[in-house]
Write a protein that holds these residues in place. Structure first.
Motif, short mmCIF file in Angstrom:
data_model
loop_
_atom_site.label_atom_id
_atom_site.label_comp_id
_atom_site.label_asym_id
_atom_site.label_seq_id
_atom_site.Cartn_x
_atom_site.Cartn_y
_atom_site.Cartn_z
N THR A 586 5.86 -8.66 1.77
CA THR A 586 4.40 -8.84 1.69
C THR A 586 3.79 -7.67 0.94
N ASP A 587 2.52 -7.82 0.54
CA ASP A 587 1.85 -6.78 -0.24
C ASP A 587 1.39 -5.59 0.59
N ASP A 588 1.48 -5.68 1.91
CA ASP A 588 0.96 -4.60 2.76
C ASP A 588 1.60 -3.25 2.44
N ILE A 589 2.89 -3.26 2.14
CA ILE A 589 3.59 -2.00 1.92
C ILE A 589 3.02 -1.26 0.72
N PHE A 590 2.54 -2.00 -0.27
CA PHE A 590 2.01 -1.36 -1.48
C PHE A 590 0.64 -0.74 -1.23
N GLU A 591 0.01 -1.11 -0.11
CA GLU A 591 -1.23 -0.46 0.30
C GLU A 591 -0.95 0.75 1.18
#
Length: 865
Positions: A586-591
């Motif tokens: 998911t994109d959460d890690i990139f945040e």
């Protein structure tokens, strides 16, 4: 028999034909009709079976008499130098001699082998699988699937104890999930050169199996020599072809027909009971290839055209072909046959077909760009009259704008403050410390600037001891927390990286990034700092087109880099298969975790950096590795890249380091001039299990009859050739030339043939043509950027082999074509021409009021304005 692939009906029919005392001629249904018709007519085929007839359709026959030993058992057609295939008749005696040898060499006492049959019956390698198991109480499993699907079927079936296959088959099979579960006791390899690296991999995969390399041209009946692989003894690049089968006589002769001494290369001549005595209806070719050598031994020898030498008194090694015959996918191919097919095209009047592979051109220091040092061996680079390279010229046009991408130390301090507010532990940043000069300098400066640093080093198994000592001294001197991360998967990751990119760095970088993100997230560290140089930015993330005056936007570039990172971490490879990559789902890690490149914020020249380390840090330049790296295995990566791609893999980033002011030209060239120890390189490659290979492409060069000459649509040429030759003979690239180059003796000058600029897509790739001018323009431009002949409307840019830099170049070119500012991140979020066309159409509609009617019409027609 028309069931050329391994269906059960074909097996029944072939055995029945032999039992009836007749000979069979396999007809591969994948052959073009032109070729099939020639084989049927030339062989005088009495009946073509494309399915088994009903019992009541067959005439009554009496008791069968066993066929005479010297009667024909089968006729196989192989590629012919006249443009038509030639028939090779094999007798029952020859078949019996071979099968007796195979049983004695490959089967243990009382063994009833389970053997899959999964390749074309027109290829003599399948004779072993077709007859051997049924003669010895075994089981024959027919897999009617074609190509790779058949290999998958063998693994899914899971019963095989005996396998006969080409190295190409085994290369694919060895990488399939479940392959290790096959209960194999015997693996026989034939059809093409058998690399030692592959043999070692197969031995690790099936440790209980015996692995044999079998050699034999069709004329000498399947296999006439064999060598059992021995991992301790077989250390050359290819597994030997071994010693002759019982009853086989061999002679290795020079061009004058004299025996050569041991260790000297010569042409292999073969004689065995029951081998072919000539070609069907080809008396001239028969006289040329089947010759008497009374001065040696009585009888006829077959001139194989293969170059061999004795590596010991009884063992031969294969060195290649004496003539121009090629091997494509393990199958022999006469280039003249493909050339004849091309010449039958009404628009072609000259043609040459060869396997092309890159070579390193002879270059001198004077031939290098006087500004950055880039040489002529780097593909895609041109030089002006002053010798300046195209990369320098491109950068000159955007130099001022490109400098705006870089930031200041004050901006870096602002990142520190934001990181401190976001951290969930005691550290602001995780710094990737390789132990080299760049990352060590960055670490010292980060500490000076007040960062709470956690230093992270990947110990990939090949970091030099002196580099590790540097790391230990540096972190102790600074008092920063540090960890050495490791993984048991590195050898496989290195091997995968060499196969995909011809270097070790890509796999190593992805491992570092994957492990460091997992560690940073576990410790609550919000920022990872890299030590990539400014030159590396341009090589891997940026292109001069992004800095054009009318579209430069650092934030847009950063957004594109972020989207590229998502694609990068989700791309299937050895890292994604062997390491924990679940955080990237998911994109959460990139945040939660962002990457910051230190040298985007700090500008320092190499001389200044080294002077700083000399006075401030206990860092000592390692002497146990090259100047350009602290990683010992990188020498192997450099050597492979030079061999397979034709140039040093650091040449481009170092040239960018010079352009952006990090290095001087002489400094960059000096760092590229690391001597490579060939013995050490081979040891490293053996450790990870990789054997360098030439990047060969079956290429056709042709001259057009038309005046003025124009390129012929490659689809048209491919279809024309495919209707006349087997699939393995269809070139992967077509290149138009003004004239085929000739050497002084009037022969084709192969070395002077130009390199292919585009490879041609496999027809099995699920191609869907574009719909409408806009999709058509995008597909054409993608094909240009990716170096392939055609792109379909729903193809994924990255599945076609595109890189992040290719994607950014593609977006810039589309923006120029339509005079639009297409956001760079669309290259990563709109990954098919159809999806991207929808976005571009929306942008065109949004801009319609600012355009005149003619411009609108041209834009909607997909024409550049």
């Amino acid at each position: 028999m028309g069931c050329g692939w391994a269906c059960a009906e074909a097996v029944i029919a072939l055995h029945a034909v032999n039992a009836a005392g007749a000979a069979f001629v396999p007809l591969d249904p994948g052959y073009p009709e032109h070729r099939l018709r020639h084989i049927i007519d030339d062989a005088g085929v009495g009946r073509v079976l494309d399915e088994l007839p009903a019992v009541d359709e067959l005439p009554a026959i009496g008791p069968l008499e066993p066929p005479a030993l010297d009667a024909e058992a089968y006729v196989l057609y192989t590629s012919g130098s006249t443009g038509l295939p030639k028939g090779v008749p094999i007798s029952h005696r020859g078949l019996a001699e071979y099968l007796a040898f195979a049983a004695g060499a490959y089967l243990e006492a009382g063994e009833a082998p389970v053997v899959p049959l999964f390749s074309s019956l027109s290829f003599d390698l399948t004779i072993t699988s077709l007859f051997l198991p049924l003669l010895h109480g075994g089981t024959l499993i027919a897999h009617p699937e074609d190509g790779a699907a058949a290999v998958h079927a063998v693994v899914r079936d899971g019963r095989a104890t005996f396998l006969k296959a080409t190295p190409s088959h085994l290369e694919l099979l060895s990488r399939l999930d479940g392959a290790a579960n096959l209960p194999l006791r015997t693996v026989v390899v034939g059809g093409e050169a058998f690399g030692t690296e592959l043999a070692r991999r197969l031995q690790r995969l099936w440790p209980a199996a015996r692995i044999f390399n079998e050699y034999g041209p069709t004329e000498a009946v399947v296999g006439c020599m064999v060598h059992r692989f021995d991992a301790d003894r077989d250390t050359d690049a290819d597994v030997p072809i071994g010693a002759p089968a019982p009853g086989v006589r061999l002679a290795v002769l020079d061009e004058h027909g004299r025996l050569v001494p041991r260790g000297v290369a010569g042409e292999l001549h073969i004689s065995r009971p029951g081998m072919a005595t000539g070609y069907h209806n080809r008396p001239e070719l028969t006289a040329e290839r089947f010759v008497a050598r009374p001065e040696l031994e009585p009888g006829v020898f077959y001139r194989s055209g293969d170059l061999v030498r004795f590596c010991d008194p009884t063992t031969l090694t294969y060195l290649g072909r004496l003539d121009e015959q090629l091997k494509v996918g393990g199958v022999r191919l006469e280039p003249a046959e493909v050339e004849a097919a091309l010449l039958s095209h009404p628009r072609v009047d000259q043609a040459a077909v060869r396997l092309w592979h890159p070579t390193v051109p002879d270059g001198t220091a004077g031939a290098r760009c006087p500004r950055c040092g880039l040489g002529p061996e780097v593909p895609g680079v041109s030089f002006d009259a002053d010798g300046t390279c195209s990369m320098c010229r491109d950068y000159d046009a955007v130099r001022e704008q490109a400098q705006q991408y870089f930031r200041t130390v004050e901006d870096l301090l602002a990142i520190r403050d934001r990181a401190r507010a976001r951290r969930r532990g005691r550290h602001d940043v995780l710094h990737l410390l390789s132990g080299g000069k760049d990352s060590t300098y960055a670490l010292y400066r980060l500490v000076e600037l007040g960062f709470d640093v956690y230093a992270f080093t990947l110990d990939n198994g090949f970091i030099s001891e002196q580099a590790k000592d540097n790391i230990r001294r540096v972190v102790a001197d600074l008092g920063v927390e540090h960890t050495f991360a490791t993984t048991d998967a590195m050898n496989e990751i290195f091997r995968d990286s060499l196969e995909r990119y011809a270097n070790v760095c890509n796999g190593c970088y992805k491992t570092i990034y994957t492990l460091s993100v997992n560690e940073a997230d576990r410790l609550g560290i919000p920022v990872i700092v890299t030590g990539l140089s400014r030159g590396q930015f341009f090589e891997t993330r940026l292109t001069p087109g992004q800095f054009a005056l009318d579209r430069f936007d650092p934030d847009a570039i950063d957004n594109a880099v972020l989207e590229a990172r998502k694609v990068y971490h989700r791309t299937a490879d050895a890292v994604s298969r062997l390491l924990d990559v679940s955080r990237f789902d998911t994109d959460d890690i990139f945040e939660r975790v962002e990457f910051v490149d230190f040298y985007r914020y700090v500008d320092v020249e190499l001389a200044e950096l080294l002077a700083y380390l000399d006075t401030r840090a206990p860092w000592i330049r390692p002497t146990d590795t090259g100047r350009s790296t602290n990683c010992l295995i990188n020498a192997a990566g450099i050597a492979v890249h030079k061999q397979e791609r034709g140039f040093h893999n650091y040449a481009i980033p170092y040239s960018w380091d010079v352009r952006v002011g990090h290095k001087q030209r002489d400094e960059a060239l000096e760092e590229l001039d690391d001597p490579l120890d060939e013995g050490e390189v081979q040891r490293l490659l053996d450790t990870v299990g990789y054997q360098p290979r030439a990047r060969e492409i079956l290429t056709a060069w042709y001259r057009s009859r038309e005046v003025p000459a124009v390129d012929i649509d490659p689809d048209e040429l491919r279809d024309h050739v495919a209707a006349r030759v087997p699939a393995h003979g269809v070139p992967a690239a077509f290149v138009r030339v003004a004239q085929l180059p000739l050497s002084p003796n009037g022969k084709l000058d192969v070395a002077a043939l130009p390199a292919p600029t585009r490879r041609h897509r496999d027809a099995s790739g699920g191609y869907l043509p574009p719909s409408g001018p806009l999709e058509g323009t995008i597909c054409s431009l993608w094909a240009e950027v990716l170096g392939i002949d055609r792109v379909g409307a729903v193809d994924d840019f990255f599945d076609l082999g595109g890189t992040s830099l290719d994607a950014l170049e593609m977006i810039v070119l589309l923006s120029e074509t339509y005079e639009l500012t297409i956001p760079e991140e669309r290259a990563f979020t709109r990954r098919t021409p159809r999806d991207l066309a929808g976005d571009i159409e929306a942008l065109l509609v949004a801009a319609i009021e600012a355009m005149d009617d003619d411009a609108v019409a041209k834009a909607l027609e997909g024409e550049p304005r």
